[in-house]
Design a protein around this motif. Sequence first.
Motif, mmCIF file in Angstrom:
data_model
loop_
_atom_site.group_PDB
_atom_site.id
_atom_site.type_symbol
_atom_site.label_atom_id
_atom_site.label_comp_id
_atom_site.label_asym_id
_atom_site.label_seq_id
_atom_site.Cartn_x
_atom_site.Cartn_y
_atom_site.Cartn_z
ATOM 1 N N ARG A 1 0.849 -1.193 0.000
ATOM 2 C CA ARG A 1 0.000 0.000 0.000
ATOM 3 C C ARG A 1 0.886 1.244 0.000
ATOM 4 O O ARG A 1 1.965 1.243 0.568
ATOM 5 N N ALA A 2 0.374 2.295 -0.609
ATOM 6 C CA ALA A 2 1.058 3.580 -0.552
ATOM 7 C C ALA A 2 0.569 4.320 0.680
ATOM 8 O O ALA A 2 -0.636 4.432 0.908
ATOM 9 N N GLU A 3 1.488 4.805 1.482
ATOM 10 C CA GLU A 3 1.142 5.473 2.732
ATOM 11 C C GLU A 3 0.141 6.609 2.502
ATOM 12 O O GLU A 3 0.346 7.492 1.676
ATOM 13 N N GLY A 4 -0.990 6.540 3.227
ATOM 14 C CA GLY A 4 -1.972 7.612 3.193
ATOM 15 C C GLY A 4 -3.012 7.494 2.092
ATOM 16 O O GLY A 4 -4.070 8.107 2.169
ATOM 17 N N LEU A 5 -2.744 6.693 1.052
ATOM 18 C CA LEU A 5 -3.687 6.597 -0.053
ATOM 19 C C LEU A 5 -4.799 5.587 0.222
ATOM 20 O O LEU A 5 -5.929 5.769 -0.207
ATOM 21 N N VAL A 6 -4.477 4.517 0.913
ATOM 22 C CA VAL A 6 -5.445 3.469 1.207
ATOM 23 C C VAL A 6 -5.409 3.170 2.694
ATOM 24 O O VAL A 6 -4.365 2.845 3.249
ATOM 25 N N ARG A 7 -6.544 3.263 3.353
ATOM 26 C CA ARG A 7 -6.589 3.055 4.793
ATOM 27 C C ARG A 7 -6.605 1.573 5.175
ATOM 28 O O ARG A 7 -6.108 1.191 6.232
ATOM 29 N N ALA A 8 -7.230 0.749 4.367
ATOM 30 C CA ALA A 8 -7.343 -0.676 4.701
ATOM 31 C C ALA A 8 -5.965 -1.322 4.744
ATOM 32 O O ALA A 8 -5.103 -1.044 3.912
ATOM 33 N N ARG A 9 -5.753 -2.187 5.722
ATOM 34 C CA ARG A 9 -4.484 -2.886 5.888
ATOM 35 C C ARG A 9 -4.736 -4.353 6.205
ATOM 36 O O ARG A 9 -5.744 -4.709 6.809
ATOM 37 N N CYS A 10 -3.809 -5.204 5.825
ATOM 38 C CA CYS A 10 -3.914 -6.627 6.178
ATOM 39 C C CYS A 10 -3.748 -6.816 7.684
ATOM 40 O O CYS A 10 -4.380 -7.687 8.283
ATOM 41 N N GLY A 11 -2.895 -6.001 8.298
ATOM 42 C CA GLY A 11 -2.707 -6.042 9.736
ATOM 43 C C GLY A 11 -2.050 -7.318 10.231
ATOM 44 O O GLY A 11 -1.585 -8.161 9.455
ATOM 45 N N VAL A 12 -2.046 -7.477 11.541
ATOM 46 C CA VAL A 12 -1.437 -8.653 12.170
ATOM 47 C C VAL A 12 -2.168 -9.928 11.767
ATOM 48 O O VAL A 12 -1.545 -10.951 11.456
ATOM 49 N N GLU A 13 -3.501 -9.872 11.756
ATOM 50 C CA GLU A 13 -4.285 -11.060 11.401
ATOM 51 C C GLU A 13 -3.999 -11.497 9.969
ATOM 52 O O GLU A 13 -3.874 -12.690 9.681
ATOM 53 N N GLY A 14 -3.913 -10.530 9.080
ATOM 54 C CA GLY A 14 -3.617 -10.854 7.686
ATOM 55 C C GLY A 14 -2.235 -11.453 7.527
ATOM 56 O O GLY A 14 -2.039 -12.413 6.769
ATOM 57 N N ALA A 15 -1.274 -10.902 8.266
ATOM 58 C CA ALA A 15 0.088 -11.438 8.225
ATOM 59 C C ALA A 15 0.119 -12.866 8.741
ATOM 60 O O ALA A 15 0.827 -13.728 8.206
ATOM 61 N N ARG A 16 -0.657 -13.127 9.776
ATOM 62 C CA ARG A 16 -0.723 -14.479 10.343
ATOM 63 C C ARG A 16 -1.256 -15.475 9.309
ATOM 64 O O ARG A 16 -0.696 -16.565 9.140
ATOM 65 N N ASP A 17 -2.339 -15.082 8.605
ATOM 66 C CA ASP A 17 -2.940 -15.991 7.631
ATOM 67 C C ASP A 17 -2.023 -16.227 6.433
ATOM 68 O O ASP A 17 -1.881 -17.357 5.949
ATOM 69 N N ILE A 18 -1.393 -15.165 5.958
ATOM 70 C CA ILE A 18 -0.475 -15.306 4.826
ATOM 71 C C ILE A 18 0.743 -16.127 5.238
ATOM 72 O O ILE A 18 1.250 -16.953 4.464
ATOM 73 N N ALA A 19 1.194 -15.943 6.465
ATOM 74 C CA ALA A 19 2.321 -16.734 6.972
ATOM 75 C C ALA A 19 1.974 -18.220 7.005
ATOM 76 O O ALA A 19 2.797 -19.072 6.641
ATOM 77 N N SER A 20 0.758 -18.530 7.395
ATOM 78 C CA SER A 20 0.342 -19.944 7.434
ATOM 79 C C SER A 20 0.345 -20.548 6.038
ATOM 80 O O SER A 20 0.653 -21.740 5.863
ATOM 81 N N ALA A 21 0.008 -19.719 5.034
ATOM 82 C CA ALA A 21 0.032 -20.205 3.643
ATOM 83 C C ALA A 21 1.461 -20.430 3.169
ATOM 84 O O ALA A 21 1.745 -21.393 2.438
#
Length: 300
Positions: free
Chosen positions: A209-229
């Motif tokens: 994401r470009a800083e400030g342009l998009v507010r939505a983030r994968c966050g910690v939960e998203g990182a956890r799920d992608i890490a499991s993959a």
Amino acid sequence: TNQVALRQCNDLRVCASGYEVKEEIAKKNHFLLATHLTSLNLQFFHVGARETQYIATALQENNTLTSLDLNRTQIEVQSIASALKGNTTLTSLTLGTNNTRNGGAQFIASMLETNNALKTLGLFSTCLGDEGAQSIATALKANQTLTTLDLRYNAIGDLGTQYIFSALATNHSLTTLDLCDNHFGSQGAQYIASALKINKTLTTLKLGRAEGLVRARCGVEGARDIASALEVNNTITTLYLGTNDVKDEGAQYLAAALKANNTLVTLNLYDNNIGDEGAQCLASVLKTNNTLSSLSLSSK
């Protein structure tokens, strides 16, 4: 060289193979019908309805053009997509920064379902949204030749992400997907992770994401799920997760995944609020991981 480049200018000059030709597209389009032409760049040149029709007609007859760049041309996407349904030579098409509202995405999808030549498609900043993403996803289930797809800046949310990655469960050709600067969050990341556990062809995935342009983030939960993959996926070599608010906890999940993963070569975690604890976890795993060769933790 057999390349033609048109840039926005008053007299519409076309430079090709060292000589200069001055033609208005609205009157003549012989350069599109030239048997030697392989690459055409029209980016930033305003293409109206009449010019669009000339180009579309020429594309139906041309059998040498392999690359076409229509970025920022305001071209009628529907006409171009329809003209390419039966095209067998064009392998790279850029339609970036053109509006696909009013059915444009459906026309592109319909083209992808029948076109067997196109390998690279640029649809960045085309106002797809979730509805447009659904159309493209439907086409990806049928298309088995496209290898690179650029969907940056399209306001694709969690639902649109679900459509795209559900299609990747059956698509066996796409190797590079760019979804940077879209609107999906942790729920979207979960859909991505589920697909990565199944998909065996995708090698490059960009979710930054470009800083400030998009507010939505994968966050910690998203990182956890992608890490499991990543623990089971053995095809992804390049992953961009920049500016997704992964933080130390998310970095720890990713570090744990790198203990099992032996295919990831590039991991970009730019501007993710990762502190000393997360950095130490990633540094520690590098002692045993022998495949990761590029890791970015830089901040803004």
